[in-house]
Design a protein around this motif. Structure first.
Motif, PDB file in Angstrom:
ATOM      1  N   HIS A   1      -9.837   2.558   0.663  1.00 27.27           N
ATOM      2  CA  HIS A   1     -10.029   2.623   2.120  1.00 27.27           C
ATOM      3  C   HIS A   1     -11.335   1.965   2.579  1.00 27.27           C
ATOM      4  O   HIS A   1     -11.439   1.555   3.701  1.00 27.27           O
TER       5      HIS A   1
ATOM      6  N   VAL B   1       0.833  -1.208   0.000  1.00 27.87           N
ATOM      7  CA  VAL B   1       0.000   0.000   0.000  1.00 27.87           C
ATOM      8  C   VAL B   1       0.868   1.259   0.000  1.00 27.87           C
ATOM      9  O   VAL B   1       0.558   2.242  -0.683  1.00 27.87           O
TER      10      VAL B   1
ATOM     11  N   TYR C   1      -8.666  -1.966   5.024  1.00 23.47           N
ATOM     12  CA  TYR C   1      -7.459  -1.139   4.888  1.00 23.47           C
ATOM     13  C   TYR C   1      -6.698  -1.089   6.209  1.00 23.47           C
ATOM     14  O   TYR C   1      -5.464  -1.094   6.228  1.00 23.47           O
TER      15      TYR C   1
END
Lengths: 451, 451
Positions: free
Chosen positions: A347, A107, A215
């Motif tokens: 997210h 990420v 997330y």
């Protein structure tokens, strides 16, 4: 007889026609989605939708550039070291020698990609504390000119305590960012280290601290207890080598493409699941309405999200295949459609995140954004309900600071009209004529597009 | 030898001198804190600090009004039905007859008080959904003129499901608000009912959902699952009959008093615990510096919070006694000090709440706000740490949308200087000369003013 349904764009907020930079009026170009000139690297990126040959660069006599919406902060940020002048080589050498090296996770690397191309303009790198606090509290950051730009999700890099102490003991101001095999990707300079209060970050971003947020589990739970902000410079453009890099057009490349087509309106549509007929109706109808309003050449940016998604979402490669099909089969007009990948990770932060999705598209040149039911939403991780009110995304988006220039197109519902025998906008005055999935009311609330 | 310490005001952000409405320059008035003319009800409210006789209303030849800072939205909201023209009597009759009556809890009633006097200007009543969402996501609300006003804590009224259904079944647009003995207090009109997602409200307001937050336990946990917004009109000014009502000056009354004194700067200071010498040094030093800057008559608004506080805070009546003492003993100059009660309940929501505390004081005429360490903070309810970073309040306040016009005065530390044998600003270059509580570093972090 199960039918899909979608929410289709209404036109509650529409802009006046944009002006053009040139005096000579030219007919809209009729060039297929096929090639995009990259202003930055001087290369041509071929889209492999297989629907048309690349337009010759010299094929148009007048390079009349439509006035696309200005990027946030007035200038598109570009954090890739230029090859010219030896800057790239010098940065590569420096990164290899810097004593402090932070290893990026998946990420993190996606955010490096996002930042480097200016999707988050005017951000120049991972957030320092003043940007992080404004993001958490105001979903917007005040620029140097005093104006607010929207910024709703923290774009931050964490660091563990031991490494934080080592960096601070040395008084280091620059650190190298390296990939999983320790290869340098970027340098972060003029660094600032501050506390990573994970609970507060999560609560203010998601409106819940319940365990099981995808997330959070991927990128926050095991992250360091400190955040490190600074100015980012990356050594070379991020590539994934997954056969899809040609779809990863930067905001600069997209703007170039829209200008080349003389787009005078760009409407963006993000899906994280496959396109279906309801979406197609939505997108063609949107273009039709923009034409009716007087726009000469509205172009669709069909822009699936390409970064981290949760395990049960449809993988990117499948979605891209399906997007290609839709164009190949003429469900969408390739001449007025650009398909590209938005490199951000997801997210699933509902009304907070949809602002980021919209803001990033301004930077790519879009002045219309189509927003559906429960954008960036998901089921509550521990309770039997949706995490967000399905209408909040649209409402928050329409009120968000820094997005005043963007025209928000809220969806109208589409369903299968059994009288007309086609997908059409839902008409509540004859609701029994319309079929949602299995014709049930429940499916009306659960079937629809996932944005 | 235990000494108290405080953070004293620095002057990092200072305004130019305000202009005056009148052409004739007059000397600052030297009138003691004693009486405040109420423009609204035509009454005089005597402060019982016992420090000076009321100034005669006709004692000044020129009613030169200093230009106080404009209230948010341009006009101070006043939601009390006027006695004139029979409006008050008519509203009282209507409220008694309305079929739907919502019973207010203690905190609800405090918010009715706050709203009715315009502390939350331009809010006209309990928040409707668009205001609630903007508060949660942006800490600011866009007014009809397009400008953002700060609004960081939700001011909302809840309603249970049964009552919600009854109201909606009737199609009622107005409801009566009644006290614990069923006496009508106000009418809420043009109502809007929307879902009360408590988890999301708590997470976004406090940055945590940990159990044990005092305001949550007092006013949210057992509240209804719906919120009801609307325009508020109250039948008569809220009174508490606790011997302290004369300190409860409305923003209009405070503005009247500041104007009467020809204040050209008003600096507000909120305490929720007793004043001590460190605070006194802070306040006198602030005035001194404002004078040095060219202000002719800076007035201190010493403004303890009077609404709901947690059980272990010092009760309001004790604090007020102590504030009186400080004035009686001349520790603060009564001629340049107005002591009044801020009627808001306390959220203990740190950086989110301090914005509310500051914003409300703009509406009362203050253009300077003194902010200390960890304002509106508390210990984390379940972990052994402070809930908020001690510096975040000051930082967030200085960046908050809608507070641009307010000058934020961050504290400098004061401690006992053993060389000078008095309280003074902490000088890190000779730190061993200064004594905090018990002379320990720990006490430095735990002793200080609670704002």
């Amino acid at each position: 007889m199960a039918m899909q349904a979608a929410f289709l764009a209404g036109f509650s907020q529409l802009a006046a026609q944009p002006s053009r930079d040139c005096a000579v009026a030219v007919a809209p170009t009729r060039v297929a989605v096929a090639a995009v000139g990259s202003a930055k690297v001087g290369a041509r990126v071929g889209l492999k939708a297989g629907i048309a040959a690349p337009a010759p660069a010299a094929g148009r006599g007048v390079r009349c550039r439509a006035s696309l919406i200005e990027p946030d902060g007035g200038q598109l940020v570009d954090l890739v070291a230029p090859e010219e002048g030896g800057r790239r080589a010098a940065l590569r050498r420096e990164a290899a020698e810097l004593p402090h090296r932070l290893r990026l996770g998946r990420v993190d690397k996606e955010w490096v990609h996002v930042l480097s191309e200016g999707w988050a303009s005017p951000l120049q790198g991972f957030m320092r504390e003043h940007e992080f606090l404004q993001t958490l509290h105001f979903n917007a950051i005040r620029g140097q000119d005093g104006r607010m730009v929207n910024m709703s999700v923290p774009i931050v890099l964490s660091v563990g305590d031991a490494q934080r102490r080592a960096i601070q003991a040395d008084g280091a101001t620059r650190v190298a960012l390296v990939d999983e095999r320790d290869r340098p990707i970027a340098v972060l300079s003029d660094i600032e280290i501050y506390k990573h209060n994970k609970e507060e970050r999560i609560a203010r971003t998601w409106g819940t601290t319940a365990p099981g947020l995808p997330y959070v589990e991927e990128a926050i739970t095991n992250a360091g207890d400190w955040l490190i902000g600074g100015d980012l410079e990356i050594i070379e453009p991020i590539k994934y080598n997954d056969g899809l890099d040609q779809y990863r057009l930067s905001p600069a490349q997209l703007r170039e493409e829209f200008a080349r087509r003389n787009a005078d309106a760009v409407f963006a549509f993000q899906l994280r699941n496959p396109v279906h007929n309801g979406h197609a109706l939505l997108m063609t109808d949107t273009r039709k309405r923009l034409l009716e309003m007087g726009y000469k050449n509205p172009v669709l940016l069909l822009h699936p999200l390409g970064g981290f998604t949760k395990a049960d979402d449809v993988p990117l490669s499948w979605r891209m295949k399906q997007h290609e099909k839709v164009l190949e089969e003429g469900v969408l007009n390739p001449e007025s459609t650009v398909v590209a990948i938005f490199p951000s990770p997801m997210h699933y932060a509902g009304p907070t995140e949809v602002q980021w999705h919209a803001k990033a598209r301004i930077n790519a040149g879009a002045n219309f954004y189509i927003v559906g039911r429960d954008p960036a939403g998901m089921s509550h991780p521990t309770e039997k309900r949706d995490l967000y009110d399905a209408d909040h995304g649209k409402k928050v988006l329409s009120m968000a600071p820094g997005l005043e220039r963007l025209n928000i197109l809220p969806f109208k519902v589409a369903a299968y009209d059994t009288k007309q025998k086609k997908m059409d906008f839902f008409d509540p005055s004859r609701k029994d004529d319309f079929l949602f999935i299995s014709g049930t009311k429940v499916s009306f609330h659960s079937c629809c597009v996932t944005l």
